[in-house]
Design a protein around this motif. Structure first.
Motif, PDB file in Angstrom:
ATOM      1  N   GLY A   1       7.600 -26.498  22.555  1.00 28.85           N
ATOM      2  CA  GLY A   1       7.528 -27.938  22.748  1.00 28.85           C
ATOM      3  C   GLY A   1       6.094 -28.394  22.928  1.00 28.85           C
ATOM      4  N   GLN A   2       5.793 -29.561  22.398  1.00 29.20           N
ATOM      5  CA  GLN A   2       4.451 -30.140  22.523  1.00 29.20           C
ATOM      6  C   GLN A   2       4.584 -31.652  22.574  1.00 29.20           C
ATOM      7  OE1 GLN A   2       0.572 -30.512  19.652  1.00 29.20           O
ATOM      8  NE2 GLN A   2       1.458 -28.471  19.783  1.00 29.20           N
ATOM      9  N   ASN A   3       3.797 -32.277  23.423  1.00 34.98           N
ATOM     10  CA  ASN A   3       3.824 -33.734  23.512  1.00 34.98           C
ATOM     11  C   ASN A   3       2.652 -34.351  22.747  1.00 34.98           C
ATOM     12  OD1 ASN A   3       1.773 -32.948  25.493  1.00 34.98           O
ATOM     13  ND2 ASN A   3       1.788 -35.121  26.050  1.00 34.98           N
ATOM     14  N   ILE A   4       2.679 -35.654  22.651  1.00 34.28           N
ATOM     15  CA  ILE A   4       1.537 -36.432  22.166  1.00 34.28           C
ATOM     16  C   ILE A   4       1.321 -37.553  23.174  1.00 34.28           C
ATOM     17  CG2 ILE A   4       0.520 -37.746  20.254  1.00 34.28           C
ATOM     18  CD1 ILE A   4       2.886 -36.636  18.539  1.00 34.28           C
ATOM     19  N   THR A   5       0.147 -37.582  23.788  1.00 35.82           N
ATOM     20  CA  THR A   5      -0.146 -38.632  24.770  1.00 35.82           C
ATOM     21  C   THR A   5      -0.642 -39.863  24.021  1.00 35.82           C
ATOM     22  OG1 THR A   5      -0.712 -36.919  26.375  1.00 35.82           O
ATOM     23  CG2 THR A   5      -1.372 -39.156  26.914  1.00 35.82           C
ATOM     24  N   ASP A   6       0.302 -40.579  23.418  1.00 39.01           N
ATOM     25  CA  ASP A   6      -0.078 -41.682  22.529  1.00 39.01           C
ATOM     26  C   ASP A   6      -0.146 -43.023  23.253  1.00 39.01           C
ATOM     27  OD1 ASP A   6       2.676 -41.784  22.859  1.00 39.01           O
ATOM     28  OD2 ASP A   6       3.062 -42.486  20.822  1.00 39.01           O
ATOM     29  N   ILE A   7      -0.227 -42.986  24.579  1.00 36.22           N
ATOM     30  CA  ILE A   7      -0.597 -44.171  25.354  1.00 36.22           C
ATOM     31  C   ILE A   7      -1.345 -43.660  26.588  1.00 36.22           C
ATOM     32  CG2 ILE A   7       1.692 -44.242  26.442  1.00 36.22           C
ATOM     33  CD1 ILE A   7      -0.710 -47.220  25.783  1.00 36.22           C
ATOM     34  N   ASP A   8      -2.621 -43.982  26.676  1.00 37.97           N
ATOM     35  CA  ASP A   8      -3.450 -43.514  27.782  1.00 37.97           C
ATOM     36  C   ASP A   8      -4.768 -44.281  27.737  1.00 37.97           C
ATOM     37  OD1 ASP A   8      -4.022 -42.048  30.024  1.00 37.97           O
ATOM     38  OD2 ASP A   8      -4.592 -40.221  28.962  1.00 37.97           O
TER      39      ASP A   8
ATOM     40  N   SER B   1       5.889 -33.760  32.628  1.00 40.30           N
ATOM     41  CA  SER B   1       7.013 -33.256  33.417  1.00 40.30           C
ATOM     42  C   SER B   1       8.338 -33.607  32.752  1.00 40.30           C
ATOM     43  CB  SER B   1       6.984 -33.852  34.829  1.00 40.30           C
ATOM     44  OG  SER B   1       5.873 -33.428  35.557  1.00 40.30           O
ATOM     45  N   VAL B   2       8.474 -34.858  32.369  1.00 41.37           N
ATOM     46  CA  VAL B   2       9.732 -35.327  31.792  1.00 41.37           C
ATOM     47  C   VAL B   2       9.942 -34.765  30.389  1.00 41.37           C
ATOM     48  CG1 VAL B   2      10.960 -37.392  31.003  1.00 41.37           C
ATOM     49  CG2 VAL B   2       9.769 -37.398  33.218  1.00 41.37           C
ATOM     50  N   ILE B   3       8.905 -34.793  29.570  1.00 45.75           N
ATOM     51  CA  ILE B   3       9.042 -34.312  28.192  1.00 45.75           C
ATOM     52  C   ILE B   3       9.331 -32.812  28.173  1.00 45.75           C
ATOM     53  CG2 ILE B   3       7.784 -33.910  26.036  1.00 45.75           C
ATOM     54  CD1 ILE B   3       6.424 -36.646  26.503  1.00 45.75           C
ATOM     55  N   ALA B   4       8.600 -32.037  28.979  1.00 48.79           N
ATOM     56  CA  ALA B   4       8.786 -30.586  28.990  1.00 48.79           C
ATOM     57  C   ALA B   4      10.183 -30.213  29.481  1.00 48.79           C
ATOM     58  CB  ALA B   4       7.720 -29.931  29.861  1.00 48.79           C
TER      59      ALA B   4
ATOM     60  N   ILE C   1       7.020 -34.453  20.666  1.00 52.27           N
ATOM     61  CA  ILE C   1       7.521 -35.680  21.277  1.00 52.27           C
ATOM     62  C   ILE C   1       6.369 -36.548  21.760  1.00 52.27           C
ATOM     63  CG2 ILE C   1       8.974 -36.632  23.115  1.00 52.27           C
ATOM     64  CD1 ILE C   1      10.438 -33.854  23.077  1.00 52.27           C
ATOM     65  N   ALA C   2       6.357 -37.789  21.331  1.00 53.90           N
ATOM     66  CA  ALA C   2       5.355 -38.753  21.766  1.00 53.90           C
ATOM     67  C   ALA C   2       5.793 -39.401  23.074  1.00 53.90           C
ATOM     68  CB  ALA C   2       5.143 -39.817  20.699  1.00 53.90           C
ATOM     69  N   VAL C   3       4.823 -39.706  23.918  1.00 54.10           N
ATOM     70  CA  VAL C   3       5.130 -40.378  25.180  1.00 54.10           C
ATOM     71  C   VAL C   3       5.854 -41.691  24.928  1.00 54.10           C
ATOM     72  CG1 VAL C   3       4.079 -41.529  27.180  1.00 54.10           C
ATOM     73  CG2 VAL C   3       3.273 -39.266  26.463  1.00 54.10           C
ATOM     74  N   THR C   4       5.442 -42.435  23.911  1.00 54.34           N
ATOM     75  CA  THR C   4       6.068 -43.732  23.646  1.00 54.34           C
ATOM     76  C   THR C   4       7.521 -43.604  23.211  1.00 54.34           C
ATOM     77  OG1 THR C   4       5.147 -43.706  21.389  1.00 54.34           O
ATOM     78  CG2 THR C   4       3.899 -44.886  23.095  1.00 54.34           C
ATOM     79  N   GLU C   5       7.960 -42.390  22.871  1.00 57.82           N
ATOM     80  CA  GLU C   5       9.371 -42.158  22.550  1.00 57.82           C
ATOM     81  C   GLU C   5      10.213 -41.897  23.807  1.00 57.82           C
ATOM     82  OE1 GLU C   5       9.199 -40.020  18.183  1.00 57.82           O
ATOM     83  OE2 GLU C   5       8.682 -38.787  19.924  1.00 57.82           O
ATOM     84  N   GLN C   6       9.547 -41.744  24.957  1.00 54.93           N
ATOM     85  CA  GLN C   6      10.254 -41.329  26.176  1.00 54.93           C
ATOM     86  C   GLN C   6       9.962 -42.265  27.358  1.00 54.93           C
ATOM     87  OE1 GLN C   6      11.865 -37.617  26.720  1.00 54.93           O
ATOM     88  NE2 GLN C   6      12.499 -38.632  24.846  1.00 54.93           N
ATOM     89  N   ILE C   7       9.578 -43.482  27.095  1.00 56.37           N
ATOM     90  CA  ILE C   7       9.180 -44.391  28.174  1.00 56.37           C
ATOM     91  C   ILE C   7      10.316 -44.592  29.184  1.00 56.37           C
ATOM     92  CG2 ILE C   7       8.519 -46.756  28.735  1.00 56.37           C
ATOM     93  CD1 ILE C   7       6.209 -45.206  27.573  1.00 56.37           C
ATOM     94  N   ASP C   8      11.518 -44.878  28.712  1.00 62.58           N
ATOM     95  CA  ASP C   8      12.632 -45.134  29.627  1.00 62.58           C
ATOM     96  C   ASP C   8      12.951 -43.904  30.467  1.00 62.58           C
ATOM     97  OD1 ASP C   8      12.922 -47.763  28.850  1.00 62.58           O
ATOM     98  OD2 ASP C   8      14.439 -47.325  27.332  1.00 62.58           O
TER      99      ASP C   8
END
Length: 415
Positions: free
Chosen positions: A80-87, A240-243, A128-135
């Motif tokens: 798994g890998q995230n993308i911090t696409d809002i920071d 934390s949430v994405i992982a 997974i992008a952060v903007t896909e997991q805001i809620d």
């Protein structure tokens, strides 16, 4: 989020050995727990505004090699890998260049995917992008508030409150303790917090190291309406949430560059433990930082060497990999422009060595055993390279096996 096409990874005869890995949290070599023959790896992804420089590539290559070692040992991997696409850094770059932050992120994510594909990196199953997991992230912040692990801090800049993680409460009422991931003293933690996105001097915080969980909406900043109000996530809670969502709890390895040890990985683990009651990962593994022109590669200095520019200039992806693999993944080192020339000469020598005939060839099976022994010893790629240097200088009895081994274990194309 769309990932990239996986490279070819040949199957080798026999089975390798699961590698011992250096666990930053315990400061020793360990075999991380791998239940039921399945290893779960999470590596922190890019903030998409300066992709992909060689410092990035060195980090992702380390965990590419880790997965190759596991797979050769017959272990299934889930990555798994995230993308911090809002920071903040992304927004600052967009503002400085007059580009919409979404357009900048999309451009850089596309470039990163292309670079990873061209470099033969194994892609994540969960990208997974952060903007896909805001809620989902906002709901986790709300849960931390309800459990007493978070608190509001008023701000004059926004109608709502910022929300911070309560480090002392987490130490008191969860399994996590400050320093579980980063075995540093308190003064160093304070300094690193200030340097790496924290705000230890912020008025209203209960503890100087308490990290931001939720930033209330400000004028002229992107924000989302959520269960904890309008705003956007803090850095550590995102991972934390994405992982946990992608891999579950207590997964095998949390990875990234060594500059993420504190505060990012420390508080990513803290948030996850406070939410789930179990540790985030069994081991924390970190790649060293790469310098150029006397300083760590960074956007502020402008001393970045971009993978795409090397590739577009005609560099062989395998040569770039060899230039990076010549250094142990945990080492701090400096890239020199001549390193690519050295790597090219090594690659040419290996390819020529496959054609070498000799009356006393090196047994290829023995070479593969040596390669497996080195990769099992904390991914010792410099020893692997030296092993192939010696074997291919003399000539081997099975060139095809050596070519397959170089591709399977190192991702280096010799044919």
């Amino acid at each position: 989020m769309r990932t990239w096409t996986p490279p070819e990874v040949p199957d080798l005869p026999g089975t390798g050995v699961a590698p011992k890995l250096y666990n930053t949290a315990t400061e020793r070599l360990e075999h991380p727990a791998i239940p039921e023959g399945r290893a779960h790896l999470y590596v922190c992804g890019i903030t998409p505004y300066d992709a992909t420089h060689l410092g990035h590539a060195f980090t992702y290559l380390a965990f590419d090699i880790m997965q190759r070692a596991w797979r050769d040992a017959g272990i299934e991997t889930v990555y798994g890998q995230n993308i911090t696409d809002i920071d903040d850094p992304l927004l600052e770059r967009a503002n400085d260049t007059g580009v919409d932050w979404r357009a900048l992120a999309d451009e850089q994510i596309g470039l990163f995917r292309s670079d990873m594909h061209r470099m033969g990196m194994l892609p994540p199953e969960h990208y997974i992008a952060v903007t896909e997991q805001i809620d989902e992230i906002a709901d986790a912040v709300g849960e931390l508030l309800e459990r007493g692990f978070a608190y509001p801090v008023p701000t004059a800049e926004a109608a709502g409150d910022d929300i911070y993680f309560d480090t002392r409460a987490a130490e008191r009422d969860s399994q996590w303790r400050l320093g579980d991931v980063a075995p540093y003293d308190h003064d160093l933690m304070l300094r690193l917090s200030a340097e790496r996105g924290g705000d230890p001097e912020r008025p209203g915080k209960r503890g100087p190291l308490d990290p931001l969980l939720w930033r209330a909406a400000r004028a002229d900043e992107p924000s989302w309406e959520t269960s904890v109000g309008a705003g956007r996530p803090g850095w550590h809670i995102e991972c934390s949430v994405i992982a946990r969502g992608a891999l579950g709890g207590a997964f095998t390895v949390q990875g990234g560059g060594s500059d993420l040890v504190f505060p990012h990985h420390e508080f990513t683990a803290a948030h996850a433990t406070a939410l789930s009651g179990t540790p985030l990962a069994h081991a924390y593994c970190h790649a060293g930082l790469v310098s150029y022109q006397g300083h760590k590669m960074s956007k502020s200095r402008g001393n970045l060497v971009f993978v795409s520019k090397l590739l577009d200039g005609g560099a062989d992806p395998s040569a770039i990999r060899l230039g990076l693999l010549a250094h142990h993944y945990r080492s701090e080192w400096e890239w020199h422009d001549s390193d690519l020339d050295v790597a090219n000469r090594r690659l040419e020598a290996w390819r020529s060595g496959l054609q070498r005939t000799t009356a006393d060839p090196v047994p290829a099976a023995a070479v593969v055993r040596q390669l497996r022994s080195a990769i099992a010893n904390d991914l010792d790629t410099p020893v692997m390279l030296a092993t192939l240097d010696a074997a291919l200088d003399q000539g081997v009895d099975s060139p095809d096996l050596i070519a397959d081994a170089a591709l399977a274990l190192l991702g280096v194309q010799l044919r």
